[in-house]
Scaffold this motif. Structure first.
Motif, PDB file in Angstrom:
ATOM      1  N   SER A  80       0.800  -1.228   0.000  1.00 37.72           N
ATOM      2  CA  SER A  80       0.000   0.000   0.000  1.00 37.72           C
ATOM      3  C   SER A  80       0.830   1.274   0.000  1.00 37.72           C
ATOM      4  O   SER A  80       0.278   2.362  -0.202  1.00 37.72           O
ATOM      5  N   ASN A  81       2.148   1.156   0.213  1.00 42.71           N
ATOM      6  CA  ASN A  81       2.954   2.383   0.247  1.00 42.71           C
ATOM      7  C   ASN A  81       2.937   3.118  -1.091  1.00 42.71           C
ATOM      8  O   ASN A  81       3.278   4.294  -1.169  1.00 42.71           O
ATOM      9  N   ILE A  82       2.523   2.433  -2.141  1.00 40.68           N
ATOM     10  CA  ILE A  82       2.467   3.076  -3.449  1.00 40.68           C
ATOM     11  C   ILE A  82       1.455   4.212  -3.445  1.00 40.68           C
ATOM     12  O   ILE A  82       1.647   5.250  -4.081  1.00 40.68           O
ATOM     13  N   SER A  83       0.350   4.026  -2.700  1.00 38.71           N
ATOM     14  CA  SER A  83      -0.669   5.063  -2.608  1.00 38.71           C
ATOM     15  C   SER A  83      -0.149   6.278  -1.854  1.00 38.71           C
ATOM     16  O   SER A  83      -0.339   7.421  -2.277  1.00 38.71           O
ATOM     17  N   ASN A  84       0.531   6.021  -0.722  1.00 31.03           N
ATOM     18  CA  ASN A  84       1.111   7.125   0.038  1.00 31.03           C
ATOM     19  C   ASN A  84       2.192   7.840  -0.757  1.00 31.03           C
ATOM     20  O   ASN A  84       2.291   9.072  -0.727  1.00 31.03           O
ATOM     21  N   ALA A  85       3.007   7.077  -1.467  1.00 30.49           N
ATOM     22  CA  ALA A  85       4.067   7.683  -2.263  1.00 30.49           C
ATOM     23  C   ALA A  85       3.491   8.542  -3.390  1.00 30.49           C
ATOM     24  O   ALA A  85       4.018   9.611  -3.708  1.00 30.49           O
ATOM     25  N   TYR A  86       2.396   8.066  -3.975  1.00 32.35           N
ATOM     26  CA  TYR A  86       1.776   8.769  -5.111  1.00 32.35           C
ATOM     27  C   TYR A  86       1.341  10.178  -4.724  1.00 32.35           C
ATOM     28  O   TYR A  86       1.533  11.131  -5.497  1.00 32.35           O
ATOM     29  N   PHE A 203      -0.053   2.710   9.924  1.00 36.98           N
ATOM     30  CA  PHE A 203       1.371   2.957  10.099  1.00 36.98           C
ATOM     31  C   PHE A 203       1.971   3.597   8.849  1.00 36.98           C
ATOM     32  O   PHE A 203       2.829   4.473   8.937  1.00 36.98           O
ATOM     33  N   SER A 204       1.511   3.140   7.686  1.00 34.41           N
ATOM     34  CA  SER A 204       2.042   3.683   6.443  1.00 34.41           C
ATOM     35  C   SER A 204       1.763   5.171   6.338  1.00 34.41           C
ATOM     36  O   SER A 204       2.621   5.956   5.923  1.00 34.41           O
ATOM     37  N   GLY A 205       0.537   5.573   6.728  1.00 32.92           N
ATOM     38  CA  GLY A 205       0.213   6.995   6.703  1.00 32.92           C
ATOM     39  C   GLY A 205       1.070   7.795   7.662  1.00 32.92           C
ATOM     40  O   GLY A 205       1.580   8.867   7.317  1.00 32.92           O
ATOM     41  N   TYR A 206       1.251   7.269   8.878  1.00 31.92           N
ATOM     42  CA  TYR A 206       2.078   7.969   9.856  1.00 31.92           C
ATOM     43  C   TYR A 206       3.547   8.010   9.427  1.00 31.92           C
ATOM     44  O   TYR A 206       4.225   9.033   9.575  1.00 31.92           O
ATOM     45  N   ILE A 207       4.026   6.868   8.909  1.00 32.68           N
ATOM     46  CA  ILE A 207       5.423   6.797   8.477  1.00 32.68           C
ATOM     47  C   ILE A 207       5.672   7.786   7.347  1.00 32.68           C
ATOM     48  O   ILE A 207       6.655   8.537   7.354  1.00 32.68           O
ATOM     49  N   GLN A 208       4.769   7.796   6.349  1.00 36.40           N
ATOM     50  CA  GLN A 208       4.969   8.693   5.220  1.00 36.40           C
ATOM     51  C   GLN A 208       4.886  10.150   5.642  1.00 36.40           C
ATOM     52  O   GLN A 208       5.667  10.981   5.186  1.00 36.40           O
TER      53      GLN A 208
END
Length: 530
Positions: A80-86, A203-208
């Motif tokens: 899912s990190n692709i969405s956050n990265a985008y 976590f991905s949202g917080y990390i990003q």
């Protein structure tokens, strides 16, 4: 009545062969927790078990369940990190246009489709404790490689290999959880495992958000590139941990943290539930699985919840408002993940406490159905639209609930269970490969009126799938003359195991043809006529 202390257990296979071994273990079937344990048992059922069984469950929770959670978290982070990265600069840095973002999702899906069923075939021959950690390290390498992308091409290739390697994780972990835990324990563990998906999204949202504010530009790298690197660094130790944490199955475990008494207790538990040990799957067995109604009926009930998941477009709507910062766009959707976690835990506790499976699945789909209807209308108040997006997150509960129900209905064959989940996962991803592009095209963001209407229709199809699976399972039970054991699970009469105490009484009646050693308090697990 049953003896308070059990020193010997004899397990007889359902094919009526003679007993192979006498197992020594302590077992207190009438045990009731007191003091602190009584209160802790209200939160987590492990603490309400008799001492030897509690020791086994504590170890399984600390290793199998914990690894499942950690592995699913890193899997979801790497997916899912692709969405956050985008939404955090990748779109601009790589000049992503049109539907190229959807193609990245499709590349992952194609890899996943190609790997799901072959992974189950491999795990029929290779221990999951070896295969899954190797896959974890493999997909981690490609996840980290995306940090060096100069164009969308490397993203496509990496995502395809990540999907290929990740395909075996979910079916295998759910396969093992369904093999070790009893019906009153299963929903909590299965949903806790699958809710790791929501934890990872949080976590991905917080990390990003943290990386964007603290590391954007460090070492000449953008914050979204650091996201891929950090996710990889987190994943490697988890893969190594899996070699020691995964216990495989009760009949063939070699986990170092399980002693002989733990293994004997596990064998007693699965015998009582009527579960069969895994066996080598030949070509004929493989074909028979695909010729059975079970795989296809389960697929309809299990796959539709994943297809009607429309939560991935929340951040695109937030970005279109042009009122939130990059950090806020990454963090706000994590509130929906929290809704999903609370909702899922509530239903899992309720399901295990009541024994209700398909009934609660039908109740759990109502909030996302309401959310889809509201978003189909679209022109509603800002607060109502925000609430509708959060309602969609409640839909993530129905799929693990269906998995728990399917585990119990299909418990007669370990191979059917594993292959059915893999097949359903493959079909799900076959639709995910193209369906989002059609109903949620990037160029239409953030207003997807057709997408939310189709999603509402898929929830209706899911309801039909639940009733279809229920009808087929009832038909099978009547046709084969199946009976229900002490846990309410349908088994063949020859697979109905009983526990007999020193006074030769049992849950189901007396053993007529076999006698119990009168000199020892013993528990004998045998097959008997219903």
């Amino acid at each position: 009545m049953l003896s308070d202390r059990v020193k010997q257990i004899s397990i007889e296979e359902s094919n009526n062969v003679q007993n192979e071994k006498i197992y020594s273990v302590e077992y207190h079937p009438e045990y009731k927790p007191t003091g602190v344990m009584k209160h802790l048992a209200k939160v987590w059922d492990t603490f309400g078990k008799e001492p030897q069984e509690r020791k086994l469950l504590l170890k399984l929770d600390a290793f199998l369940l914990l690894y499942g959670i950690l592995a699913y978290i890193v899997k979801t982070l790497d997916t899912s990190n692709i969405s956050n990265a985008y939404v955090s600069g990748m779109k601009e840095d790589l000049n992503i246009i049109g539907n190229e973002y959807n193609y990245m999702t499709t590349a992952f899906t194609i890899g996943y489709m190609a790997g799901a069923i072959p992974a189950q075939i491999v795990m029929n021959r290779v221990r999951p404790s070896i295969f899954i950690p190797c896959c974890t390290i493999f997909w981690t390498a490609f996840a980290m490689a995306m940090a060096g992308a100069k164009s969308p091409t490397l993203i496509y290739v990496s995502r395809a290999f990540i999907g290929l390697a990740e395909a075996g994780l979910f079916p295998s972990i759910s396969w093992m959880i369904g093999s070790w835990y009893m019906p009153s324990e299963l929903a909590k563990r299965m949903i806790t495992f699958e809710l790791a998906n929501q934890m990872a999204a949080m976590f991905s949202g917080y990390i990003q958000a943290g990386l964007y504010s603290s590391m954007n530009g460090v070492g000449g790298l953008s914050g979204w590139r650091w996201l891929f690197i950090i996710d990889g660094v987190i994943s490697i130790p988890v893969g190594i941990f899996g070699v020691f944490a995964l216990p495989d199955f009760p009949a063939n475990t070699r986990a170092v943290y399980l002693n002989q008494k733990d293994r004997d207790m596990a064998l007693l538990r699965v015998a009582r539930a009527g579960r069969k040990p895994p066996k080598k799957l030949g070509w004929r067995g493989f074909v028979n699985i695909f010729m059975s109604w079970k795989m296809y009926s389960f697929m309809l009930a299990f796959s539709t919840p994943a297809l009607n998941n429309a939560t991935g477009y929340f951040n695109l709507w937030l970005k279109s408002l042009k009122k939130y910062s990059v950090e806020e766009i990454n963090i706000i959707p994590t509130g929906g993940n929290a809704v999903s976690i609370v909702y899922g835990l509530f239903f899992s506790w309720l399901s295990d406490a009541t024994g209700l499976r398909w009934q609660l699945i039908l109740v759990s789909v109502l909030p996302p159905l309401v959310g889809c209807i509201m978003l189909s209308i679209w022109n509603i108040e800002f607060g109502a639209k925000m609430a509708a997006f959060f309602l969609l997150y409640a839909g993530s509960t129905s799929q693990p609930m269906t998995l728990v129900w399917g585990t119990e209905v299909l418990q007669e064959s370990t191979e059917v269970r594993g292959m059915s989940v893999a097949f359903a996962d493959t079909i799900t991803n076959a639709f995910i490969a193209w369906l989002p592009i059609v109903i949620f095209p990037t160029v239409k963001a953030p207003h997807y009126s057709v997408g939310y209407q189709v999603t509402a229709g898929l929830i209706g199809l899911q309801i039909i799938g639940v009733f279809n699976f229920l009808a087929w399972s009832k038909w099978e039970q009547r046709k084969r003359g199946m009976v229900f054991n002490e846990f309410g699970l349908a088994v063949l009469p020859d697979d109905l195991h009983v526990i007999v105490g020193s006074d030769e009484e049992s849950y189901y009646g007396e053993i007529e043809s076999e006698s119990v050693n009168e000199k020892k308090a013993s528990t004998v697990v045998r097959t008997t006529e219903a």
